[in-house]
Design an enzyme around this catalytic site. Structure first.
Site, short mmCIF file in Angstrom:
data_model
loop_
_atom_site.label_atom_id
_atom_site.label_comp_id
_atom_site.label_asym_id
_atom_site.label_seq_id
_atom_site.Cartn_x
_atom_site.Cartn_y
_atom_site.Cartn_z
N GLU A 35 25.17 -38.87 -1.21
CA GLU A 35 23.95 -39.35 -0.53
C GLU A 35 24.06 -40.84 -0.26
OE1 GLU A 35 21.26 -37.81 0.68
OE2 GLU A 35 22.07 -35.82 0.18
N ASP A 36 25.14 -41.25 0.34
CA ASP A 36 25.32 -42.63 0.80
C ASP A 36 25.43 -43.66 -0.31
OD1 ASP A 36 25.37 -42.06 3.45
OD2 ASP A 36 23.21 -42.14 3.66
#
Lengths: 1134, 331
Positions: A755-756
């Site tokens: 998630e980044d």
């Protein structure tokens, strides 16, 4: 030498003979952009507009309201002869002023303003007196305006004034706060707009003059045309309106509107109406209109007939901008006829309906014009107050003659202006205008955020309305407004930003333009009849929305105007363009139009040639010279639409092209200009970066160490990006950067990068990557009260037993103010201030000095300690002591801190890894940061991958690559450079795992990417609570981190627990952990009892204790107080 | 692929790094001391005061990696740890100044010092070094009228690491020389000053390891790469040969007099794999790396010679093994 001459002659001969296209290399035409910005600057629109206001418009306003009379004495008058705005100063006591600098005002919470003085002529007693330089108010000064101390100063002089040379100016300083008057977007005034409203076509004109602002409509009602206006209680049939204006015969009316069959057919019911109502003469029409006037409430004594009133209304209020002299309504009638004509046209041809979002019909209101409105309102009020005082005082017989100068209070205008700018509430009484949020505090989070704010355009549309029209990108915004820079969410598309080269015009005088038009074959309409005016070969000429006349040779008119403009004989910002459907030519010289410069193309050749650019390069030619020589001209949105503009030289079509774009990257704004290779990115990503660039910390100005802001974020080691853009250089972002070049490896590492999330290298952090400084300030003033008492500061208190300074006062100096360099911990005192208990009642004379001062210390709050950077002691505008303390924290990146690249790719730190655990390549390079490759496919930020390549190649070559929009270094060249230095052509290298020591199976894409540290840091957000404060009323835990509040178990969480059936847990969370209360309930009557005694039953026999939420008990009591008795039925529990 | 020896290889394919099909990695291999001593070799290729290149041949990656990791993070060195700021009127913040000072490499030999106990408040002669820095900037009285350069206008406008002074404690003056403990480089810019700015600092350097903070790491970097190997599967002549040559680092591919390409020395190839970009010669080469041939590159920060750093790393590993064995024996 002879040979040389021969050769050049020969060459020239060849070109003439064969008409060969001379291959001009205009590669360097981008150099015009910096030279444009040198002249205009990025915020020139604000400064120009303000300069126009304080130098020109203020005089006009004063002149327009030059005379003040009084009812008491017919001989008395005040006449304003001239008005001036002075240079910035501070009032140091009565009639003592001292010149000031903006930075002093910032630090001392003062207003950066200059006196407004007037020359007046007035009657004192029975003498005529002239007084010069009379102070009537103070004008807040815009920084870098003509009267500001910073204008035309060298960098060195600016440094001496504590000012950053890169600071754009264009804002105000009001009570120490930097305030920007945002650019306001509006529908242009005095223009006919045909639109469809609830299925009916209408033509609307918003007239605006100095006195009035009214709206006039011509609408279709039951197949008839009517005139609608706010001052009229009912719609007026259009024929009646014409007759009221003295166009009495039906023939004349029809000739004005048009005599073709279709029009006649459409108009006949209107004419019939008139006959049915028996209105034939002007007087009858005016009587009719007089009966439809809105009854004015406060009209006393004025005994004018309705006819007179109607005539007056028609002359001054309806279509107010069309001037009526001596009640000759002819021009106004023509204007009204055109309105009717437009409606008729639009009925049969939907294309004739104007697009309300078309940017040519928008005007941008800037600080100058907004302040002019405000000033005129205040000036009128100032004069009105003078008049009322004169009315009051003159009749009284006095020893000294009435001297009006003594009653001039400069506070009214000064405070009015200051309050308007500091609150942002623009209330103009005479226009009944009320606007909020016109000004904003200048965001100093980063240099770019400040610059971005100066180019922001605010729209008047309601944010809550779910309309897409005004929000979507209009093709006519091309080159004027940045297509990327707009916020997300509710104000998306309503808040816009100017593009790099956009200029906003200031108004220029109409007379010379009108004169030029007359001389170029425009004929006055006053002497022409309807037939001539509406002749198909005739074009009507409008100047700023007013009828100027008609012409038979509109092409010649346009040509002459453009020629004059290019020669510099009329203002460069006058625009002229035809509308062939309406058979009109519009000439505009009003303020607030958007325009931008273009290179003129003639006969397929751009007039700017290499020789000019060489001269520009050598510094002997400036942007103004290009303008003066007619090589470049400004086009506004409307004229742009009448031109053929080639984007690049290759696009020039010799038969149609009229202009050439100076450089395509200038269609983007300041914020979007930071993105390298934006033309390779998915468009929303650039938009996200525009929002995030404003949150990036870095450097805010060269004077950042001298500022005492409430909150300031700085990077310890900011870097210029490896991949620059032209815009970065033009905006000086490379000198005031906000980010660092991190070596990024695009690969997966552990599970902490989903998630980044980003993986950071511990050693990089140890060596200073992402380190930032957070400055906060606290301030206090030492007030003096009306009863001769004042606040005081005491030195540190000592413990009575040990004689040591108590812990809370440990960092205080002997003067009671914290010492610079000290470390402050939570709840320690910064300023040991005390307040007298009574501040209102006067202390009795001879009473001993009060001893019971109240402690009001300024304390430090925060879980992490800070250091005291500096202490400032000064005085503010109220002459009270002002103490400001600047606190500093140095923060090291930690898990949860937010970073973002310049491509709208944000992520939080997921894990910090030791250097030895990081993967490394053949050269022994460990990345500073690891980014998960899953961030790429869905985001499509190809620009980022190219930035990485170009950055890597730049490292090898020792140079900066350019990622300028629609240009920049080519991927192929960049990759070849990499190859030349022995790197993989595609930028992918062999990496070894730091954990196992074996080569990784995949080749890793790695290189430097410019990363910004965003202001969101865990340290400011982390929050947990076991026990803590509760709200007084409900006894429930407080809300929010700042109040050490509880974490709410919300409705959805509650639903989960209900669904799961965890009733005891629910009970615990919602009652016991919140506001459990043992209430006494009377089992007999079911009411609340107090102290085991039921007041209703007068007994305590049936009272039992029940556990319930305090809020529930509170509800019962509140209901009871409203005469509703809630009753509880109690049952035995077991 | 014909291979003359049985050295383990890893193939560099166009899109991925691939082990030979029969190669399961060396982790499963049973370690044999005899075999190890027979195969293991260390070749020092280059050694100067700051940098060393040497080969470890015939060793498992776990060991090679362990040495790399130990050099980075567990070989101790001395660095400034505590800064007492008596006066700092410069524009640089106290914390930032202290951080900068910490990162200055010192020449002091960490082997001559002990770790400072965590609970100790004052350092002793055997575990700390004390330094001071006292600089005040002023106007240059002898300034010429023409020059506006800061170095001519002011005195002490730049503070360099050479201005750090050592203060021996205890018997340190007799044991060490100032030249042996002072900063490695004298030209590290610490801060810039202007007239009126003053620095008065007292610093304590202690022994530490890179795991704790990167400033204690004795190396700028220590890493290895595997020995590249290029194998030509067919004859490459003429234009193709020059193309092939251009795909590798200079000196890797040689062209014979008859225009035939041959692998001259694959050692210094950067393994850019750019040869795969050309369809015509793609098939002519097989790129691989020898999996048990580690080319180490150690860049010292200056306190210790790179060869000594490696030996220290071996010692750290030995001590770790010893303590593990001791722990096991006590069970």
């Amino acid at each position: 030498m002879f040979y040389e001459v021969y050769k050049s002659l020969n060459m020239a001969f060849y070109f003439i003979l064969f008409n060969l296209p001379i291959n001009f290399n205009l590669q360097d035409k981008w150099r015009l952009v910096p030279s444009f910005l040198q002249v205009k600057g990025l915020v020139k629109q604000h400064i120009d507009s303000f300069n126009y206001f304080i130098n020109v418009e203020i005089k006009k306003i004063v002149q327009a309201n030059e005379k003040v009379f009084c009812d008491a004495d017919p001989l008395f008058y005040i006449k304003y002869l001239n008005a001036y705005v002075g240079t910035p100063d501070l009032e140091e006591g009565y009639n003592v002023t001292k010149p000031t600098t903006p930075h002093e005002c910032r630090l001392r919470d003062m207003t950066y303003s200059a006196p407004i003085t007037v020359d007046i002529e007035y009657i004192r007693g029975n003498q005529r007196v002239i007084k010069n330089k009379q102070l009537i108010g103070r004008m807040p000064l815009m920084l870098r305006s003509s009267n500001c101390v910073l204008t035309n100063k060298s960098d060195f002089e600016l440094a001496q004034l504590n000012e950053c040379p890169h600071d754009p100016g264009g804002y105000f300083i009001i009570r120490g706060q930097e305030k920007v008057i945002l650019i306001q977007e509006q529908q242009s005034r005095n223009r006919m707009i045909v639109d469809e409203f609830k299925g009916a076509i209408q033509c609307q004109v918003t007239s605006s003059t100095h006195e009035k602002k009214t709206r006039t409509n011509v609408i279709v009602k039951n197949g008839k045309y009517v005139l609608r206006h706010n001052a009229l209680s009912d719609d007026i049939p259009i024929a009646v309106a014409f007759k009221a204006m003295g166009i009495c015969s039906d023939q004349e009316i029809m000739q004005l509107i048009g005599t073709d069959d279709a029009t006649m057919k459409k108009m006949s019911p209107c004419l019939m109406d008139c006959h049915n109502m028996k209105i034939f003469t002007q007087n009858q029409a005016l009587t009719y209109m007089g009966s439809k006037l809105k009854v004015k409430r406060y009209q006393a004594g004025n005994s004018r007939t309705p006819v007179d009133e109607a005539r007056d209304l028609l002359a001054t209020t309806i279509l107010a901008h069309v001037a009526v002299e001596n009640f000759n309504f002819y021009v106004k009638a023509i204007y009204l006829a055109i309105m009717v004509r437009r409606v008729i046209d639009a009925e049969s041809n939907k294309a004739a309906i104007d697009d309300p979002d078309y940017y040519g019909n928008k005007r941008l209101e800037l600080a100058g014009s907004l302040l002019a409105l405000m000033f005129e309102d205040l000036f009128k009020r100032f004069n009105w107050e003078l008049k009322t005082t004169a009315d009051k005082i003159i009749p009284k017989v006095k020893a000294a003659p009435f001297d009006v100068v003594k009653h001039m209070r400069p506070d009214l205008i000064a405070n009015g202006l200051f309050a308007a700018i500091s609150t942002g509430n623009w209330t103009i009484k005479r226009f009944k205008m009320e606007r909020h949020g016109v000004t904003q505090v200048l965001s100093r989070l980063s240099y770019i955020s400040a610059l971005g704010m100066m180019t922001r355009v605010n729209s008047q549309f309601e944010k809550t309305r779910k309309v897409s029209g005004p929000r979507s990108l209009q093709p006519s915004q091309w080159g004027m407004l940045c297509p990327s820079d707009t916020p997300e969410g509710e104000s998306c598309g309503l808040v816009k930003n100017l593009a790099l080269m956009t200029h906003i015009t200031t108004e220029c005088s109409e007379e010379p333009i009108a004169k030029l038009a007359w001389n170029s074959g425009v004929e006055d309409v006053k002497i022409l009849g309807g037939e001539e005016i509406n002749h198909p070969a005739v074009y009507m000429v409008f100047l700023n929305g007013n009828i100027l006349g008609v012409t038979r040779q509109f092409k010649k008119l346009i040509r002459i105007f453009r020629m004059f403009r290019r020669r510099g004989l009329i203002s460069a910002f006058v625009s002229i363009y035809p509308n062939h459907n309406q058979r009109t030519v519009y000439i505009c010289s009003d303020g607030g139009r958007l325009c931008r410069p273009y290179i003129i193309v003639e006969k397929g050749q751009p007039l700017v040639q290499q020789a000019h650019l060489t001269e520009l390069d050598r510094g002997i030619r400036k942007f103004q010279d290009f303008l003066k020589d007619g090589l470049i001209e400004y086009l506004d949105v409307n004229e742009e639409n009448d031109s053929h503009i080639a984007t690049v030289e290759a696009d020039i079509d010799p038969y149609v092209s009229t202009h050439l774009e100076i450089e395509p990257f200038t269609i983007l704004g300041v914020c979007a200009g930071l993105v390298p290779y934006p033309h390779h990115n998915q468009s929303p990503r650039n938009t996200y970066q525009c929002a995030m660039g404003k949150q990036a910390m870095g450097t805010i100005g060269y004077n950042q160490k001298n500022r005492i802001d409430t909150l300031m974020y700085n990077l310890v080691y900011p870097q210029c990006p490896m991949v620059k853009t032209r815009t970065i250089e033009l905006t000086n972002f490379d000198k005031l950067p906000a980010g660092q070049n991190a070596t990024v490896a695009v690969m997966s590492y552990s599970g902490y990068d989903i998630e980044d999330a980003l993986i950071l290298n511990r050693a990089s952090i140890d060596r200073g990557y992402g380190r930032c400084l957070v400055y906060k300030s606290s301030k206090t003033t030492m007030k003096r009260y009306s009863n001769q008492t004042s606040d005081r500061i005491l030195g540190p208190s000592r413990d009575a037993n040990t004689g040591k300074v108590i812990r809370a006062h440990e960092i205080l100096d002997s003067d009671g103010i914290a010492a610079p360099g000290e470390m402050v911990e939570n709840r320690q005192v910064l300023i040991n201030k005390q307040m007298p208990p009574a501040t209102l009642n006067p202390v009795a004379q001879g009473q001993p000095q009060q001893v019971d001062y109240k402690d009001v210390p300024i304390t430090y709050k925060g879980p992490v300690e800070s250091y005291i950077e500096k202490v400032m002691v000064s005085s503010n505008a109220e002459d009270a002591f002002l103490i400001k303390i600047l606190l500093r924290q140095t923060r090291i990146p930690e898990i949860g801190d937010k970073f973002s690249s310049r491509h709208g790719q944000k992520g939080v730190t997921g894990l910090i890894v030791q250097q030895e655990d990081m993967p490394f390549n053949d050269g022994g390079i460990c990345p500073d940061m690891i980014m998960n490759p899953h961030g790429f496919p869905s985001r499509m930020t190809v620009g980022k991958t190219i930035e990485l390549l170009a950055g890597k190649a730049g490292l090898m070559e020792g140079k900066f690559h350019y990622g300028t929009a629609f240009g920049g270094s080519k991927v192929k060249d960049v990759c070849n450079e990499l190859e030349k230095h022995g790197y993989n052509y595609h930028g992918k290298d062999i990496f070894y795992s730091g954990l196992t020591g074996e080569p990784l199976e995949a080749y890793i894409y790695s290189g430097p990417v410019y990363y910004q540290k965003l202001k969101h840091m865990v340290q400011d957000k982390m929050h947990a609570r076991a026990r803590g404060p509760r709200a007084v009323l409900t006894r429930q835990p407080t809300e929010g981190r700042s109040r050490d509040g509880g974490l709410r178990l919300g409705e959805m969480e509650r639903d989960c627990l209900i669904g799961y059936g965890a009733s005891m847990l629910l009970m615990e969370r919602l009652m016991l952990a919140s506001d459990a209360f043992s209430a006494d309930i009377c089992g007999a009557c079911g009411r609340l009892a107090s102290r085991a005694w039921c007041h209703a039953c007068r007994s305590s026999a049936a009272v039992s204790t029940v556990e319930m939420p305090y809020a529930c008990k509170l509800l019962f009591q509140e209901l009871a107080s409203m005469n509703i008795v809630p009753k509880l039925t109690l049952k035995k529990y077991c | 692929m014909p291979q003359s020896d049985s050295r383990p290889r890893v193939m560099l394919e166009e899109f991925r790094v691939k082990n030979a099909p029969d190669d399961y990695g060396m982790a499963d291999e049973k370690w044999n001391f005899k075999k190890f001593t027979k195969n293991f070799r260390i070749v020092i290729v280059r050694l100067d005061s700051f940098e060393m290149e040497f080969d470890l041949i015939g060793i498992q990656p776990a060991f090679a990696n362990a040495f790399r990791r130990l050099m980075l993070s567990e070989v101790p060195s001395m660095a400034i740890e505590k800064v007492m700021i008596k006066n700092n009127t410069s524009i640089i913040q106290d914390e930032v100044l202290a951080h900068r000072l910490g990162l200055i490499p010192l020449k002091a030999d960490p082997r001559l010092f002990e770790y400072k106990p965590e609970d100790a408040t004052d350092g002793s002669e055997c575990n700390s070094l004390e330094f001071s820095l006292k600089v005040k900037c002023s106007y240059n009285k002898l300034q010429s009228k023409e020059s506006y350069r800061p170095e001519d206008l002011y005195e002490n406008n730049n503070v360099y690491s050479s201005q750090i002074k050592w203060h021996p404690i205890g018997n340190q003056a007799s044991v060490h020389k100032e030249a042996d403990v002072s900063p490695v480089h004298g030209d590290i810019l610490i801060s810039k000053l202007r007239p009126g700015h003053e620095l008065d600092l007292h610093m304590v350097a202690v022994k530490g390891i890179g795991k704790d903070h990167a400033k204690f790491s004795p190396v700028a970097t220590a890493s290895y790469r595997l020995l590249p190997e290029i194998h030509l599967t067919r004859e490459v002549n003429g234009v193709e040969a020059t193309l092939l040559q251009s795909c590798f680092s200079p000196g890797v591919i040689a062209i014979d007099a008859d225009g035939r390409a041959r692998v001259n020395d694959a050692r210094y190839d950067t393994c850019s794999r750019n040869v795969y970009r050309y369809e015509e010669i793609k098939d002519a080469v097989v790129l691989s790396r020898i999996r048990d041939h580690f080319i180490f590159n150690v860049e010292s920060v200056g306190a210790l010679a790179p060869n000594i750093i490696f030996v220290e790393a071996v010692k750290v590993l030995r001590d770790k093994c010893k303590s593990l064995l001791d722990e096991l024996n006590t069970l």
